[in-house]
Enzyme design. Structure first.
Site, short mmCIF file in Angstrom:
data_model
loop_
_atom_site.label_atom_id
_atom_site.label_comp_id
_atom_site.label_asym_id
_atom_site.label_seq_id
_atom_site.Cartn_x
_atom_site.Cartn_y
_atom_site.Cartn_z
N LYS A 52 0.84 -1.20 0.00
CA LYS A 52 0.00 0.00 0.00
C LYS A 52 0.88 1.26 0.00
CE LYS A 52 -3.83 -2.46 2.19
NZ LYS A 52 -4.61 -2.78 3.40
N GLN A 96 -4.66 -1.63 9.72
CA GLN A 96 -4.56 -2.95 9.10
C GLN A 96 -5.10 -4.02 10.05
OE1 GLN A 96 -3.64 -3.44 5.93
NE2 GLN A 96 -3.91 -5.64 6.07
N ASP A 119 -11.05 2.73 4.18
CA ASP A 119 -11.36 1.29 4.10
C ASP A 119 -12.88 1.07 4.02
OD1 ASP A 119 -9.34 -0.60 3.94
OD2 ASP A 119 -8.85 -0.48 6.08
N1 GUN Z 1 -6.92 -7.04 6.27
C1 GUN Z 1 -7.33 -7.79 5.22
N2 GUN Z 1 -7.90 -7.02 4.28
C2 GUN Z 1 -7.86 -5.76 4.74
C3 GUN Z 1 -8.31 -4.51 4.22
O1 GUN Z 1 -8.88 -4.39 3.14
N3 GUN Z 1 -8.07 -3.42 5.01
C4 GUN Z 1 -7.48 -3.51 6.21
N4 GUN Z 1 -7.31 -2.40 6.91
N5 GUN Z 1 -7.05 -4.65 6.73
C5 GUN Z 1 -7.25 -5.76 5.98
#
Ligand code: GUN
Length: 295
Positions: A52, A96, A119
């Site tokens: 990311k 995350q 998100d």
């Molecule tokens: N863990 C697995 N997928 C995601 C996601 O799309 N966003 C976040 N913040 N954590 C994750």
């Protein structure tokens, strides 16, 4: 069979975003700034967050990675979130997941300012999405919609079967595919661990979206001819022949299922890269909304 190429499509999206950022820079405007909080040392999470941050650099965004130890208390994390909510330089941020056991994920996600919730996990954004209001759509479902749209996959009046009811993929996907418009207007069946006779259901599906996390779960006999198959699974399977000692495997038995499909996503190179591109798109949106907001 047409491959829904997430690697290429996500690159197209990143190029489009970069072009917009270049215009912002040329005008001397502030560029979007994404922050990510990572608690602990989970290997997969480290990789995702790293990707990311790298993607932010590729499109010219600013990014901040906040690493906190696995022993972080809920209070410490909540106080970091308050800091990000109040930091006017940050347009959007993510926490995350998964979080360590001592932290209540729901309480944490509730604390995120919905205007910075790129998100789309906050109940305000989830509720708006369900009510057809403008909101941040979670990046993985958003990426699937974008693939469907860019490849012109027909969804109107189709039977879409979703496997898995997670808050991140299955549940939002079931709402989005049933919404009015395109992509949407599907008749949706949301299946899960208590579903009986799943093969009977999947074999009637025009579109299958599998978000289960069980490698090679979906077999050719579970899929009808000319179905569209979207594989959200990304399980690490031990593999000594690979430099990292594992390979990424999807939920779909690609070799056999792909022969029957009209469209299918590969793993890797399907939904995965789309998730990151759509997080960037949400961050660009957050920046535009933030800029226009008069507090
Ligand atoms: N863990 C697995 N997928 C995601 C996601 O799309 N966003 C976040 N913040 N954590 C994750």
């Amino acid at each position: 069979m047409i491959l829904l190429d997430g690697k290429k499509t996500s690159q197209d999206i990143k190029n489009e975003i970069k072009a917009k950022v270049d215009v912002m820079k040329a005008k001397g405007e502030k560029v979007p700034h994404l922050a990510a909080i990572l608690v602990g040392n989970d290997g997969a999470s480290l990789t995702y967050v790293g990707s990311k941050v790298k993607a932010c650099q590729q499109v010219g965004f600013e990014s901040t990675l906040i690493k906190m130890p696995s022993t972080t208390s809920e209070l410490e994390l909540l106080s970091k979130i308050t800091e990000l909510n109040e930091n006017n330089d940050i347009d959007g941020y993510i926490v995350q997941l998964p979080l360590p056991k001592q932290i209540n994920t729901r309480r944490v996600l509730m604390q995120v300012n919905p205007d910075k919730d790129v998100d789309g996990f906050h109940p305000t954004n989830f509720g708006k999405m369900a009510l057809d209001m403008s909101s941040f759509i979670p990046a993985t479902p958003f990426g699937i919609l974008e693939l469907i749209e860019r490849y012109g996959v027909e969804t109107d009046g189709k039977h879409t079967v979703i496997i898995g009811r997670s808050h991140i993929v299955g549940r939002p996907m079931s709402i989005l595919m049933g919404r009015k418009g395109f992509p949407g207007n599907s008749t949706v069946t949301l299946t899960h661990s208590h579903t009986k006779n799943i093969t009977q259901i999947t074999s009637q599906a025009d579109i299958i979206i599998s978000a289960l996390g069980v490698p090679n779960y979906l077999k050719a006999e579970m899929v009808k001819d000319d179905a569209v198959v979207i594989d959200v699974g990304i399980t690490r399977v031990p593999d000594e022949t690979r430099p990292r000692g594992y390979r990424i495997t999807g939920d779909v038995d690609f070799e056999n299922v792909s022969k029957k499909c009209s469209f299918i996503t590969p793993v890797p190179g399907g939904v995965g890269p789309m998730t990151i591109a759509m997080l960037l798109k949400n961050t660009l949106l957050a920046r535009e909304q933030h800029k226009n907001k008069t507090y």
